[in-house]
Write a protein that holds these residues in place. Sequence first.
Motif, PDB file in Angstrom:
ATOM      1  N   GLU A  33       7.243   0.573 -15.127  1.00  0.00           N
ATOM      2  CA  GLU A  33       7.144   1.150 -16.477  1.00  0.00           C
ATOM      3  C   GLU A  33       6.152   2.304 -16.525  1.00  0.00           C
ATOM      4  OE1 GLU A  33       8.383   0.773 -19.819  1.00  0.00           O
ATOM      5  OE2 GLU A  33      10.010  -0.051 -18.625  1.00  0.00           O
ATOM      6  N   MET A  34       5.087   2.189 -15.749  1.00  0.00           N
ATOM      7  CA  MET A  34       4.071   3.245 -15.697  1.00  0.00           C
ATOM      8  C   MET A  34       4.503   4.404 -14.805  1.00  0.00           C
ATOM      9  SD  MET A  34       0.586   0.937 -15.459  1.00  0.00           S
ATOM     10  CE  MET A  34      -0.562   2.329 -15.557  1.00  0.00           C
ATOM     11  N   GLU A  35       5.693   4.271 -14.204  1.00  0.00           N
ATOM     12  CA  GLU A  35       6.237   5.269 -13.286  1.00  0.00           C
ATOM     13  C   GLU A  35       5.307   5.503 -12.097  1.00  0.00           C
ATOM     14  OE1 GLU A  35       7.422   8.739 -15.508  1.00  0.00           O
ATOM     15  OE2 GLU A  35       8.921   7.600 -16.626  1.00  0.00           O
ATOM     16  N   ILE A  36       4.734   4.383 -11.604  1.00  0.00           N
ATOM     17  CA  ILE A  36       3.895   4.428 -10.414  1.00  0.00           C
ATOM     18  C   ILE A  36       4.732   3.894  -9.257  1.00  0.00           C
ATOM     19  CG2 ILE A  36       1.845   3.477  -9.289  1.00  0.00           C
ATOM     20  CD1 ILE A  36       0.571   3.349 -12.110  1.00  0.00           C
ATOM     21  N   PRO A  37       4.998   4.727  -8.265  1.00  0.00           N
ATOM     22  CA  PRO A  37       5.805   4.264  -7.135  1.00  0.00           C
ATOM     23  C   PRO A  37       5.135   3.112  -6.390  1.00  0.00           C
ATOM     24  CG  PRO A  37       5.514   6.653  -7.086  1.00  0.00           C
ATOM     25  CD  PRO A  37       4.590   6.124  -8.129  1.00  0.00           C
ATOM     26  N   CYS A  38       5.956   2.204  -5.909  1.00  0.00           N
ATOM     27  CA  CYS A  38       5.486   1.071  -5.124  1.00  0.00           C
ATOM     28  C   CYS A  38       6.389   0.954  -3.905  1.00  0.00           C
ATOM     29  CB  CYS A  38       5.530  -0.202  -5.968  1.00  0.00           C
ATOM     30  SG  CYS A  38       4.909  -1.651  -5.108  1.00  0.00           S
ATOM     31  N   SER A  39       5.806   1.090  -2.738  1.00  0.00           N
ATOM     32  CA  SER A  39       6.570   1.048  -1.492  1.00  0.00           C
ATOM     33  C   SER A  39       6.147  -0.147  -0.650  1.00  0.00           C
ATOM     34  CB  SER A  39       6.340   2.318  -0.678  1.00  0.00           C
ATOM     35  OG  SER A  39       6.815   3.446  -1.376  1.00  0.00           O
ATOM     36  N   LYS A  48      -3.182  -6.054   3.226  1.00  0.00           N
ATOM     37  CA  LYS A  48      -2.110  -6.585   2.381  1.00  0.00           C
ATOM     38  C   LYS A  48      -1.449  -5.490   1.548  1.00  0.00           C
ATOM     39  CE  LYS A  48      -4.109 -11.146   2.303  1.00  0.00           C
ATOM     40  NZ  LYS A  48      -4.144 -11.062   3.724  1.00  0.00           N
ATOM     41  N   GLY A  49      -2.248  -4.538   1.137  1.00  0.00           N
ATOM     42  CA  GLY A  49      -1.743  -3.441   0.334  1.00  0.00           C
ATOM     43  C   GLY A  49      -2.859  -2.478   0.008  1.00  0.00           C
ATOM     44  N   PHE A  50      -2.480  -1.341  -0.544  1.00  0.00           N
ATOM     45  CA  PHE A  50      -3.485  -0.377  -0.979  1.00  0.00           C
ATOM     46  C   PHE A  50      -2.866   0.588  -1.976  1.00  0.00           C
ATOM     47  CE2 PHE A  50      -1.564   1.572   2.740  1.00  0.00           C
ATOM     48  CZ  PHE A  50      -1.453   2.920   2.433  1.00  0.00           C
ATOM     49  N   THR A  51      -3.741   1.266  -2.678  1.00  0.00           N
ATOM     50  CA  THR A  51      -3.335   2.307  -3.615  1.00  0.00           C
ATOM     51  C   THR A  51      -3.910   3.616  -3.135  1.00  0.00           C
ATOM     52  OG1 THR A  51      -3.293   0.767  -5.471  1.00  0.00           O
ATOM     53  CG2 THR A  51      -3.471   3.105  -6.013  1.00  0.00           C
ATOM     54  N   ASN A  52      -3.070   4.613  -3.070  1.00  0.00           N
ATOM     55  CA  ASN A  52      -3.502   5.954  -2.707  1.00  0.00           C
ATOM     56  C   ASN A  52      -3.293   6.853  -3.921  1.00  0.00           C
ATOM     57  OD1 ASN A  52      -4.396   8.011  -0.929  1.00  0.00           O
ATOM     58  ND2 ASN A  52      -2.280   8.675  -0.675  1.00  0.00           N
ATOM     59  N   VAL A  53      -4.269   7.672  -4.216  1.00  0.00           N
ATOM     60  CA  VAL A  53      -4.167   8.621  -5.325  1.00  0.00           C
ATOM     61  C   VAL A  53      -4.093  10.015  -4.716  1.00  0.00           C
ATOM     62  CG1 VAL A  53      -5.254   9.498  -7.423  1.00  0.00           C
ATOM     63  CG2 VAL A  53      -5.472   7.081  -6.833  1.00  0.00           C
ATOM     64  N   ASN A  54      -3.022  10.749  -5.042  1.00  0.00           N
ATOM     65  CA  ASN A  54      -2.852  12.079  -4.441  1.00  0.00           C
ATOM     66  C   ASN A  54      -3.703  13.129  -5.163  1.00  0.00           C
ATOM     67  OD1 ASN A  54      -1.444  12.893  -6.762  1.00  0.00           O
ATOM     68  ND2 ASN A  54       0.563  12.624  -5.829  1.00  0.00           N
ATOM     69  N   ASP A  55      -3.595  14.370  -4.725  1.00  0.00           N
ATOM     70  CA  ASP A  55      -4.419  15.442  -5.292  1.00  0.00           C
ATOM     71  C   ASP A  55      -4.053  15.788  -6.732  1.00  0.00           C
ATOM     72  OD1 ASP A  55      -2.009  16.581  -4.612  1.00  0.00           O
ATOM     73  OD2 ASP A  55      -2.858  18.234  -3.464  1.00  0.00           O
ATOM     74  N   LYS A  56      -2.929  15.266  -7.223  1.00  0.00           N
ATOM     75  CA  LYS A  56      -2.546  15.450  -8.634  1.00  0.00           C
ATOM     76  C   LYS A  56      -2.978  14.262  -9.485  1.00  0.00           C
ATOM     77  CE  LYS A  56       1.517  18.154  -7.419  1.00  0.00           C
ATOM     78  NZ  LYS A  56       2.986  18.189  -7.433  1.00  0.00           N
ATOM     79  N   ASP A  57      -3.814  13.377  -8.913  1.00  0.00           N
ATOM     80  CA  ASP A  57      -4.329  12.175  -9.574  1.00  0.00           C
ATOM     81  C   ASP A  57      -3.214  11.177  -9.894  1.00  0.00           C
ATOM     82  OD1 ASP A  57      -6.552  10.667 -10.427  1.00  0.00           O
ATOM     83  OD2 ASP A  57      -6.139  11.185 -12.513  1.00  0.00           O
ATOM     84  N   VAL A  61       1.339   2.863  -4.908  1.00  0.00           N
ATOM     85  CA  VAL A  61       0.980   1.555  -4.373  1.00  0.00           C
ATOM     86  C   VAL A  61       1.819   1.270  -3.133  1.00  0.00           C
ATOM     87  CG1 VAL A  61       0.975  -0.934  -4.849  1.00  0.00           C
ATOM     88  CG2 VAL A  61       0.261   0.680  -6.625  1.00  0.00           C
ATOM     89  N   TYR A  62       1.149   0.762  -2.112  1.00  0.00           N
ATOM     90  CA  TYR A  62       1.805   0.342  -0.874  1.00  0.00           C
ATOM     91  C   TYR A  62       1.524  -1.142  -0.660  1.00  0.00           C
ATOM     92  CZ  TYR A  62       2.129   5.325   0.023  1.00  0.00           C
ATOM     93  OH  TYR A  62       2.403   6.667  -0.075  1.00  0.00           O
ATOM     94  N   ILE A  63       2.575  -1.906  -0.389  1.00  0.00           N
ATOM     95  CA  ILE A  63       2.445  -3.348  -0.161  1.00  0.00           C
ATOM     96  C   ILE A  63       3.008  -3.670   1.214  1.00  0.00           C
ATOM     97  CG2 ILE A  63       3.200  -5.634  -0.942  1.00  0.00           C
ATOM     98  CD1 ILE A  63       3.234  -4.506  -3.790  1.00  0.00           C
ATOM     99  N   GLU A  79      -3.707  -4.363  -7.079  1.00  0.00           N
ATOM    100  CA  GLU A  79      -3.671  -2.901  -7.039  1.00  0.00           C
ATOM    101  C   GLU A  79      -3.598  -2.305  -8.444  1.00  0.00           C
ATOM    102  OE1 GLU A  79      -4.462  -1.279  -4.408  1.00  0.00           O
ATOM    103  OE2 GLU A  79      -4.443  -3.109  -3.203  1.00  0.00           O
ATOM    104  N   LEU A  80      -2.860  -2.962  -9.345  1.00  0.00           N
ATOM    105  CA  LEU A  80      -2.814  -2.525 -10.741  1.00  0.00           C
ATOM    106  C   LEU A  80      -4.221  -2.561 -11.347  1.00  0.00           C
ATOM    107  CD1 LEU A  80      -1.094  -1.681 -13.207  1.00  0.00           C
ATOM    108  CD2 LEU A  80      -0.749  -4.130 -13.660  1.00  0.00           C
ATOM    109  N   GLY A  81      -4.991  -3.578 -10.980  1.00  0.00           N
ATOM    110  CA  GLY A  81      -6.392  -3.642 -11.419  1.00  0.00           C
ATOM    111  C   GLY A  81      -7.170  -2.428 -10.980  1.00  0.00           C
ATOM    112  N   HIS A  82      -6.998  -2.021  -9.731  1.00  0.00           N
ATOM    113  CA  HIS A  82      -7.670  -0.800  -9.267  1.00  0.00           C
ATOM    114  C   HIS A  82      -7.224   0.419 -10.074  1.00  0.00           C
ATOM    115  CE1 HIS A  82      -9.924  -2.210  -5.849  1.00  0.00           C
ATOM    116  NE2 HIS A  82      -8.849  -2.715  -5.246  1.00  0.00           N
ATOM    117  N   ILE A  83      -5.939   0.532 -10.322  1.00  0.00           N
ATOM    118  CA  ILE A  83      -5.421   1.697 -11.050  1.00  0.00           C
ATOM    119  C   ILE A  83      -6.008   1.762 -12.454  1.00  0.00           C
ATOM    120  CG2 ILE A  83      -3.325   2.681 -12.077  1.00  0.00           C
ATOM    121  CD1 ILE A  83      -1.865   1.556  -9.503  1.00  0.00           C
ATOM    122  N   ILE A  84      -6.089   0.635 -13.113  1.00  0.00           N
ATOM    123  CA  ILE A  84      -6.594   0.597 -14.490  1.00  0.00           C
ATOM    124  C   ILE A  84      -8.111   0.693 -14.536  1.00  0.00           C
ATOM    125  CG2 ILE A  84      -6.824  -0.906 -16.518  1.00  0.00           C
ATOM    126  CD1 ILE A  84      -3.895  -1.762 -15.949  1.00  0.00           C
TER     127      ILE A  84
END
Length: 142
Positions: A33-39, A48-57, A61-63, A79-84
Motif C-alpha cells: 500500500e505504501m508502494e515500497i518494493p519488497c524483494s 534475515k532482511g534489510f531495508t535500503n534507502v536510495n539517493d531519492k530517499d 525492503v529485502y527479505i 523492516e517496516l518499523g525501521h521505515i517508520i
Amino acid sequence: MKISRERYAEIQNAAACCFEFFGTRNPLAVLKEMEIPCSYIKLDGDLKGFTNVNDKDEPWVYINSKYDRYSAKIIAAHELGHIILHRSNEINMFEDDGVSSETEYEANIFLMEFMPQTQPHDKNYITLTPTQLKNYICSKIH
C-alpha cells in the motif's frame, strides 16, 4: 539498554496508527500500500532482511528467500518499523549475530506492537532485554 517511557509510547503509537490507517496487521500488505518494493533474495549468513534507502530517499525492503511466509511477515514488520521510525538511516539489517543497537531494539518493539500475535503468552515482552527480545523473535523465524 532501555528506552524511555516516552519513546516506547511513541513506538506503540506509530504501530497503532499504522494499523488504524491501513486496516491490516499484515506488514507485506502495508508495504504494498505504501508502494515500497519488497524483494525476496538469497542472503548469506544470519541476515534475515534489510531495508535500503536510495539517493531519492525511497526505501526498498529485502527479505531472505529461505524463510516461509509467516517468517517473512515478521521480518517485514521489523523492516517496516525501521521505515517508520528510522527513515534517516540508509541501511537497516536484521540478523542474528552481534549486539542489538537501539534502532534494532526499537524496530523489534514496533514489530511486537504491530503484530501482537507474535508476543510471548507467558510474559510481557517489554521486560526482556534487547538481546532476549531479539532471540525470542529469531526463534519465531523458520
